[in-house]
Design a protein around this motif. Structure first.
Motif, PDB file in Angstrom:
ATOM      1  N   ALA A  37      -3.934  -6.774 -10.972  1.00  0.00           N
ATOM      2  CA  ALA A  37      -2.631  -7.260 -10.512  1.00  0.00           C
ATOM      3  C   ALA A  37      -1.651  -6.096 -10.364  1.00  0.00           C
ATOM      4  O   ALA A  37      -0.870  -6.039  -9.394  1.00  0.00           O
ATOM      5  N   ILE A  38      -1.672  -5.161 -11.315  1.00  0.00           N
ATOM      6  CA  ILE A  38      -0.804  -3.984 -11.223  1.00  0.00           C
ATOM      7  C   ILE A  38      -1.175  -3.150 -10.000  1.00  0.00           C
ATOM      8  O   ILE A  38      -0.302  -2.667  -9.267  1.00  0.00           O
ATOM      9  N   ARG A  40      -2.475  -4.202  -7.186  1.00  0.00           N
ATOM     10  CA  ARG A  40      -1.959  -4.894  -5.989  1.00  0.00           C
ATOM     11  C   ARG A  40      -0.463  -4.654  -5.822  1.00  0.00           C
ATOM     12  O   ARG A  40       0.019  -4.397  -4.717  1.00  0.00           O
ATOM     13  N   GLN A  41       0.274  -4.752  -6.934  1.00  0.00           N
ATOM     14  CA  GLN A  41       1.723  -4.554  -6.877  1.00  0.00           C
ATOM     15  C   GLN A  41       2.062  -3.128  -6.468  1.00  0.00           C
ATOM     16  O   GLN A  41       2.993  -2.888  -5.705  1.00  0.00           O
ATOM     17  N   ASP A  44       1.463  -2.736  -2.790  1.00  0.00           N
ATOM     18  CA  ASP A  44       2.524  -3.415  -2.049  1.00  0.00           C
ATOM     19  C   ASP A  44       3.843  -2.645  -2.115  1.00  0.00           C
ATOM     20  O   ASP A  44       4.697  -2.789  -1.232  1.00  0.00           O
ATOM     21  N   SER A  45       4.009  -1.846  -3.183  1.00  0.00           N
ATOM     22  CA  SER A  45       5.249  -1.088  -3.374  1.00  0.00           C
ATOM     23  C   SER A  45       5.195   0.295  -2.726  1.00  0.00           C
ATOM     24  O   SER A  45       6.133   1.079  -2.886  1.00  0.00           O
ATOM     25  N   ASP A 234       0.768 -11.799 -11.884  1.00  0.00           N
ATOM     26  CA  ASP A 234       1.539 -11.090 -10.853  1.00  0.00           C
ATOM     27  C   ASP A 234       2.965 -10.819 -11.320  1.00  0.00           C
ATOM     28  O   ASP A 234       3.557  -9.779 -10.979  1.00  0.00           O
ATOM     29  N   ASP A 235       3.522 -11.735 -12.106  1.00  0.00           N
ATOM     30  CA  ASP A 235       4.823 -11.469 -12.716  1.00  0.00           C
ATOM     31  C   ASP A 235       4.718 -10.329 -13.722  1.00  0.00           C
ATOM     32  O   ASP A 235       5.594  -9.465 -13.815  1.00  0.00           O
ATOM     33  N   ALA A 237       2.642  -7.832 -13.651  1.00  0.00           N
ATOM     34  CA  ALA A 237       2.515  -6.585 -12.904  1.00  0.00           C
ATOM     35  C   ALA A 237       3.871  -6.115 -12.392  1.00  0.00           C
ATOM     36  O   ALA A 237       4.198  -4.919 -12.470  1.00  0.00           O
ATOM     37  N   ALA A 238       4.668  -7.035 -11.893  1.00  0.00           N
ATOM     38  CA  ALA A 238       6.003  -6.681 -11.413  1.00  0.00           C
ATOM     39  C   ALA A 238       6.864  -6.150 -12.553  1.00  0.00           C
ATOM     40  O   ALA A 238       7.630  -5.187 -12.379  1.00  0.00           O
TER      41      ALA A 238
END
Length: 331
Positions: A37-38, A40-41, A44-45, A234-235, A237-238
């Motif tokens: 998940a991290i 992916r984040q 995306d960042s 996902d939260d 990871a954000a």
């Protein structure tokens, strides 16, 4: 961004800020629930130089291999999400594995990162580090103030050791390394195996199999009365990226929603999400674990972050992911 401190001093002259998107960043455990998940984040960042190694490519329990990897890759930032994890059954059955494996992974990665003077480290633990009967909600300051939950104390001790190593590096070498302690996590990439899963993925598998097989009754462990807090991965990871860019301090940061529900309520949400219409029974001869585990997340909120994924929506999307990947799930 200021440079880090020097050996023998506390962290000084460091102000958190945006990470360099082009600098090498290593995610240890990038194929696990949290690490993927991290990853992916980060993608995306806009991070362009992400480093990951599977366990077959790099055994983090092999100290020489880990040091060689860090010497070669020279990451500027590291997220240590690699760990041996499992639910009550796995932790109760294999406490030596959970203690020994996690201690070796942590010590090897942290020592190798220190040898390369890695600027920014995020060590991830678990809310099980806190005392079994800690006042609720659990504040970061409650660490080491009481007895641990015996069903996962070996894992908890390993994670506590990791927190103390992060704090020791800050004190002795002045590096701005930090720790985050997530609550119970769930989402895509979770472990749904009958032997190794945590409560929520275990419930998803159990209820979905019952629906598929036409079984009228599902039996769950315990009384269903313990209260648990759940956070979508996902939260989580954000939150990790936010902390790396906005927080610096020796104390671990709780990461959660600040809200909980009973296991019985969670089971009802899962049953509804999978379409199970039968009855649920509770085997009270099996252990409940900690009566309640709700994190105080004021430190995280003060750092400027709050979760966005609703529990029912998150469970619904996780059920969809589970069904789409049922042939390739971890066993």
């Amino acid at each position: 961004m200021s440079t880090v401190g020097t050996e023998g001093s506390e962290v000084s002259g460091y102000t958190p800020g945006p990470l360099d998107r082009d600098a090498p960043l290593y995610v240890a455990g990038h194929r696990g629930l949290v690490g993927s998940a991290i990853w992916r984040q980060l993608e995306d960042s806009g991070f362009s130089d992400l480093i990951g190694r599977s366990s077959s490519e790099l055994d983090l329990k092999d100290r020489d291999a880990v040091f060689a990897f860090f010497e070669e890759s020279k990451p500027r930032t590291v997220v240590l999400a690699a760990a041996k994890v499992g639910g009550i059954l796995a932790n109760s059955t294999y406490p030596v594995d959970f203690l020994s494996d996690n201690l070796r992974i942590q010590v090897n990665v942290l020592d190798a990162a220190l040898a390369q003077n890695v600027e920014r480290m995020l060590f991830l633990g678990s809310s099980c580090i806190y005392p079994k009967l800690a006042p609720q909600p659990i504040k970061e300051e409650y660490l080491l103030t009481g007895h641990l939950e015996p069903t996962n104390d070996a894992y908890a001790i390993a994670k506590i050791a990791g927190i103390l190593q992060i704090q020791s590096v800050r004190k002795q070498y002045g590096l701005p390394w930090i720790s985050a302690m997530p609550t119970n996590l769930y989402g895509p990439g979770d472990n749904f195996s009958p032997q190794g899963s945590h409560v929520l993925p275990a419930l998803i598998r159990r209820y979905d199999e019952a629906r598929r097989d036409g079984v009228d009754t599902v039996t769950n462990w315990g009384s269903g009365s313990p209260r648990r807090e759940f956070l979508h991965v996902d939260d989580m990871a954000a939150a990790c990226i936010h902390l790396l860019e906005h927080y610096d301090g020796p104390e671990q940061v709780n990461v959660g929603t600040g809200e909980d529900a009973t296991i019985k309520e969670i089971a009802e949400i899962v049953a509804s999400a999978v379409g199970f219409e039968g009855e649920t029974e509770w085997d009270t001869s099996k252990p409940d674990g900690t009566p309640q585990k709700l994190l105080d997340v004021n430190k995280l909120r003060d750092a400027g972050w709050t979760p966005r994924i609703d529990l029912e929506a998150g469970i619904g999307s996780t059920v969809e992911w589970y069904r789409e990947h049922i042939e390739t799930l971890r066993t």
